[in-house]
Write an enzyme that holds these catalytic residues in place. Structure first.
Site, PDB file in Angstrom:
ATOM      1  N   GLU A  53     -15.831 -43.069 -47.470  1.00  0.00           N
ATOM      2  CA  GLU A  53     -15.424 -43.673 -46.205  1.00  0.00           C
ATOM      3  C   GLU A  53     -16.044 -45.063 -46.117  1.00  0.00           C
ATOM      4  OE1 GLU A  53     -16.329 -41.501 -42.617  1.00  0.00           O
ATOM      5  OE2 GLU A  53     -15.200 -42.916 -41.410  1.00  0.00           O
ATOM      6  N   ALA A  70     -25.293 -40.341 -42.631  1.00  0.00           N
ATOM      7  CA  ALA A  70     -24.802 -39.212 -43.401  1.00  0.00           C
ATOM      8  C   ALA A  70     -23.283 -39.241 -43.405  1.00  0.00           C
ATOM      9  CB  ALA A  70     -25.301 -37.902 -42.800  1.00  0.00           C
ATOM     10  N   MET A  71     -22.676 -38.404 -44.266  1.00  0.00           N
ATOM     11  CA  MET A  71     -21.220 -38.431 -44.425  1.00  0.00           C
ATOM     12  C   MET A  71     -20.659 -37.017 -44.494  1.00  0.00           C
ATOM     13  SD  MET A  71     -18.450 -40.135 -44.735  1.00  0.00           S
ATOM     14  CE  MET A  71     -16.862 -39.323 -44.908  1.00  0.00           C
ATOM     15  N   GLU A  72     -19.564 -36.813 -43.754  1.00  0.00           N
ATOM     16  CA  GLU A  72     -19.037 -35.466 -43.520  1.00  0.00           C
ATOM     17  C   GLU A  72     -18.045 -34.968 -44.562  1.00  0.00           C
ATOM     18  OE1 GLU A  72     -18.230 -38.219 -41.581  1.00  0.00           O
ATOM     19  OE2 GLU A  72     -16.121 -38.165 -41.006  1.00  0.00           O
ATOM     20  N   GLU A 127     -22.499 -34.086 -38.481  1.00  0.00           N
ATOM     21  CA  GLU A 127     -21.694 -34.016 -39.707  1.00  0.00           C
ATOM     22  C   GLU A 127     -21.019 -32.655 -39.817  1.00  0.00           C
ATOM     23  OE1 GLU A 127     -21.211 -36.831 -40.941  1.00  0.00           O
ATOM     24  OE2 GLU A 127     -22.944 -37.839 -40.058  1.00  0.00           O
ATOM     25  N   HIS A 186     -17.944 -32.446 -37.653  1.00  0.00           N
ATOM     26  CA  HIS A 186     -16.799 -33.172 -38.211  1.00  0.00           C
ATOM     27  C   HIS A 186     -15.847 -32.238 -38.971  1.00  0.00           C
ATOM     28  CE1 HIS A 186     -16.999 -37.373 -37.313  1.00  0.00           C
ATOM     29  NE2 HIS A 186     -18.147 -37.617 -37.902  1.00  0.00           N
ATOM     30  N   GLU A 233     -15.026 -40.166 -34.320  1.00  0.00           N
ATOM     31  CA  GLU A 233     -16.435 -40.515 -34.116  1.00  0.00           C
ATOM     32  C   GLU A 233     -16.871 -40.391 -32.655  1.00  0.00           C
ATOM     33  OE1 GLU A 233     -18.405 -40.404 -36.360  1.00  0.00           O
ATOM     34  OE2 GLU A 233     -17.169 -40.755 -38.136  1.00  0.00           O
TER      35      GLU A 233
HETATM   36 ZN   LIG Z   1     -19.430 -39.281 -37.712  1.00  0.00          ZN
END
Ligand SMILES: [Zn+2]
Length: 877
Positions: A124, A265-267, A301, A304, A323
């Site tokens: 992303e 962080a990334m989901e 996360e 999400h 978001e």
């Molecule tokens: Zn997010």
């Protein structure tokens, strides 16, 4: 890198793609210098019959291209720096793309890169195109399978999205793993991790009784530091079932912590990748704030999975769809886990510091932006935090039941789709039978509205007439604004303390003690009847809308609300408003060279806070902290950093002097001596005790230095150690040096803890801080390639209002130079850190000129990134 004038992308130009890719099989043969990627895609034409196939790709070495198994001759396609175009393709075909990439030299941390010897990805928003050519846009959903092959000794762990199908040995010490994700997803949710990692494991039984394996992968030796994240994860999973009816869907849920990461962080579906800063915690290395942050980010996360992964965005202009909603969800979770009132105060403070500032400056944009050059620059406080406030207002307007009905409808209607903000709002209209036409302006109009409240009481008729007026300021792209729909939660407080019923004219029954008025016009009048006495207006309770509530009031009335308002949030708010008035007056005095003295009305009001401190420690701590220098700067024109600092220091000393004994008693009594636990109650007690430390060590004396040093020495956890060091960082006494050296030597091997050590020095109000930061940039622990290090030192410095705005311009020069050096390494992080210069117009002419010069130098840098180009141009524009 930018080669020509960057292209602006606009929401109004959105078009569905001419082709769809419904399935992609990826095969990675990993190598730091030359990773080979083979991608096999099922492609189908869905649009224009004559359209060429256009795929995005950057920094790729294209090795071969096949359609339905046949090699494509080189004259049948073309590539440039950003695309691959294949003319005259069939309506349905299988496309094979073979590329080569170099993860080891990828310092931008987008796509596939190495972090301390671990392969990991960040896709992303547009990182996937750095691995293969693809329809790198969120509205293309495909089923992914991923085969990973690598040397077994260096990379024993091979992970991707979904469920593990197969793994096995290969010749020459190599091995492979095959992962399959049955849920169609856009490529920005793709993830791959390979490396030598340890892990902790647990299990979660979902509400329908399915068992899900939970794993958190960390560097070897850090396993115990992942336990709190695991505990947070399980609580988040349960909470999402109870509050939203959302169950987890794969057989396994994994989190990996890495050191070099652009975001928190990334989901990625089933495989969240975390910045280790928001995952690792132990009492010896993490503060209470870190614990709370970890709990919140793990939940964010995880949430999400439904709001982002199962239902995703049609295009990046819909970013707040996932978001804003997910920030709102994680804030509600944290409020349930901890003190809801304190969580609200923290969120509002952050909103005002970051988002109100953004909304009032050159980078102002609506929650749904209308255009961008690079979407990386729109991961902003407006899209996230104001976006979350918009969801909160929707919930206020339709009520708890209406909110649940609407979100149930949203999940049922759109599961598996890439949707728009418009479709989200439509669910609320359909589920609740409301017209939200005007409410949609919250997504389209930038700028923070002001709600002015004027009350008038008539003792004869016992009526209280409240006039509410709203104005929405012009912002760079929008001069004309329409009135918004604003939920205004309020109460009326009697002079003797009790709440007065709110009965509107024309109502037959006695009204409630709190209610929400809907302000929809530019000006509206509300008349309350049977009001026994002239009330105090408590407006904007729990911050019911992201606006400036402006209710002129005598200082004595604010002090009364500070102790008597039935809504804790507004008690805090009244205290902040009163302190702001007092501080701005003191700053004016300080500017004319006279030592400022605080108005006793605020200093005296603190007595009541101290008397009730035992009722809620965390809340009392918030009540005892006056607005920050940065917050005050937003209210002074032009902002004078030295006068603001002198005023705030004098206020704290004035309060300390007046209430010396109760502060000392509290400080002693709050020291429980119990072993550390990270729960909210214990954290609240520590927080209050550490705020008391600020007051008992307020004087610039050797005695204060000894108190702070003793606090540091006797600390049994990181929270208290940091409080001791923070107090010392403000003092120029020998104890400071001894304690900082001790801390450094004790944690020399732990970069995350050294970040705190650097941050405290960068935040010091002492002269010489600029030189100190420059020296620390040469410290072996500092690394320009690791965003955590840069943010901890230079980021902390740019938040040091006094020293960043040093009159000689050395603070600006330090940050400007860092941005220019950082840009070629990591343009995303450089552009985000440039926000330090966003408000240059708020300062005096000399400072304005210096900040403007830094921005101009940035724009002159050859090879400047589009990221930094976009923000610097807008700031100067
Ligand atoms: Zn997010």
């Amino acid at each position: 890198m930018r080669t020509e004038e960057p292209r602006t992308i606009r929401l109004k130009d959105y078009r569905a793609p001419d082709f769809r890719i419904s399935k992609i099989d990826l095969d990675f043969v990993l190598d730091p210098e030359a990773t080979r990627v083979a991608a096999t895609m099922k492609v189908r034409r869905t649009g224009n019959k004559s359209a060429s196939l256009t795929l995005s790709g950057e920094q790729l070495k294209l090795l071969a291209l096949r359609i339905d198994g046949k090699d494509l001759p080189e004259n049948s396609y073309r590539t440039d720096a950003e695309t691959l175009i294949v003319d005259s393709v069939p309506d349905e075909f299988v496309l094979d793309i073979f590329t080569e990439i170099a993860p080891a030299s990828n310092t931008s941390l987008e796509g596939l890169y190495l972090s301390k010897g671990i392969f990991c990805t960040q896709c992303e928003a547009e990182g996937f195109r750095r691995m293969t050519y693809y329809l790198d846009r969120p509205d293309n959903l495909a089923v992914f399978t991923t085969r990973i092959e690598a040397g077994k000794t260096k990379y024993p762990v091979l992970l991707s999205n979904g469920n593990l199908v197969r793994s096995g040995e290969l010749p020459e010490g190599r091995h492979f793993a095959l992962w399959s994700d049955p849920f169609p997803k856009p490529c920005y949710l793709f993830a791959l991790v390979a490396g030598d990692l340890g892990y902790i494991e647990d299990e979660f039984a979902t509400m329908s009784g399915r068992k899900v394996a939970l794993r958190i992968y960390v560097e070897h030796g850090n396993e115990p530091k992942a336990l709190y994240a695991m505990d947070s994860l399980k609580r988040a999973m349960r909470w999402d079932e109870e509050k939203y009816g959302r169950e987890y869907d794969l057989d396994i849920f994994m989190i990996v912590a890495v050191s070099a990461f652009n975001f928190g962080a990334m989901e990625n579906k089933g495989l969240n990748i975390f910045n280790d800063k928001v995952l690792l915690a132990s009492p010896e290395t993490a503060t209470d704030e870190d614990y709370a942050r970890i709990e919140g980010v793990v939940a964010h996360e995880y949430f999400h999975n439904w709001t982002g992964d199962r239902i995703t965005c049609r295009d990046w202009f819909q970013l707040s769809l996932k978001e804003g909603l997910t920030v709102f969800r994680d804030a509600s979770f944290s409020a349930d886990m901890r003190s809801a009132g304190v969580k609200r105060i923290e969120d509002v403070k952050f909103l005002r510091m970051r988002q109100f500032q953004e909304d009032a400056g050159p980078l102002a944009h609506p929650v749904q932006p209308q255009s961008y050059i690079t979407i990386d620059n729109f991961y902003t406080a407006t899209v996230y935090e104001k976006g979350a406030e918009v969801i909160g207002m929707l919930k206020t307007l339709v009520g708890n039941d209406g909110y649940r009905k609407a979100t149930d409808l949203y999940f049922a209607r759109h599961d598996g789709q890439a949707v728009t903000i418009e479709e989200w709002v439509k669910c609320f209209e359909d589920a609740c039978g409301r017209d939200l036409g005007q409410f949609r302006l919250w997504y389209r109009q930038a700028g923070t509205p002001t709600v002015e409240a004027i009350g008038a009481y008539d003792a004869g008729t016992r009526k209280y007439a409240l006039t509410l007026k709203q104005t929405v300021p012009p912002t760079p792209d929008q001069q004309e604004k329409r009135p918004m729909q604003i939920p205004v939660r309020l109460g009326l407080v009697g002079r003797s303390g009790g709440a007065l019923p709110l009965t509107l004219e024309g109502e037959n029954a006695i009204g409630p003690e709190e209610r929400v008025l809907e302000l929809t016009g530019a000006e509206q009048r509300f008349v309350f009847v049977d009001v026994e006495e002239e009330p105090l207006l408590s407006i904007g309770r729990r911050f019911s809308a992201p606006v400036h509530f402006n209710a002129p009031m005598a200082a004595a009335d604010r002090a009364a609300l500070m102790s008597r308002d039935g809504d804790p949030f507004n008690r805090w708010e009244a205290g902040q408003a009163l302190a702001t008035d007092v501080l701005l007056e003191m700053a004016d005095t300080a500017k004319s060279g006279i030592a400022p003295r605080p108005d006793p009305i605020y200093v005296d009001a603190i007595a009541d806070v101290l008397a009730h401190a035992a009722e809620d420690h965390a809340f009392a701590a918030e009540m005892l902290v006056p607005p920050s220098e940065g917050e005050l700067a937003l209210k002074m024109s032009p902002a004078d950093p030295v006068a603001i600092h002198d005023a705030r220091t004098a206020l704290i000393r004035g309060i300390a002097e007046k209430h010396r004994e109760p502060f000392e008693v509290l400080y002693r009594n709050l020291d429980s001596g119990d072993p550390f636990t990270p729960d909210a109650a214990s954290a609240g007690r520590r927080r209050l005790r550490n705020v008391c430390l600020r007051y008992v060590s307020a004087e610039d004396t050797d005695a204060s230095a000894r108190i702070a040093e003793a606090h540091y020495r006797s600390a049994t956890n990181m929270t208290d150690m940091i409080a001791g060091l923070a107090a010392l960082s403000r003092m120029d006494w020998p104890e400071r040096e001894t304690a900082f050296t001790d801390f450094h030597d004790r944690f020399a091997g732990d970069p995350l803890v050294l970040d705190k050590w650097m941050g405290l020095q960068a935040g010091s109000p002492l002269p010489g801080t600029v030189a100190q930061v420059r020296a620390l940039m040469k410290h072996p622990a500092f690394d320009m390639k690791n965003p955590n290090r840069v943010r901890a030192l230079v980021g902390a410095f740019s938040a040091n209002h006094l020293r960043f705005h040093e009159a000689d311009g050395t603070g600006y020069a330090l940050v400007g130079e860092t941005l220019r050096d950082l840009d070629p390494i990591n343009p995303q992080v450089a552009a985000r850190m440039a926000a330090a210069l966003e408000n240059w117009r708020r300062y005096d002419d000399a400072r304005q000129a210096q900040m403007r010069a830094e921005l101009e130098w940035i724009l002159k840098r050859p090879g400047l990134s589009t990221n930094l180009f976009e923000v610097a141009t807008k700031m100067l524009g």
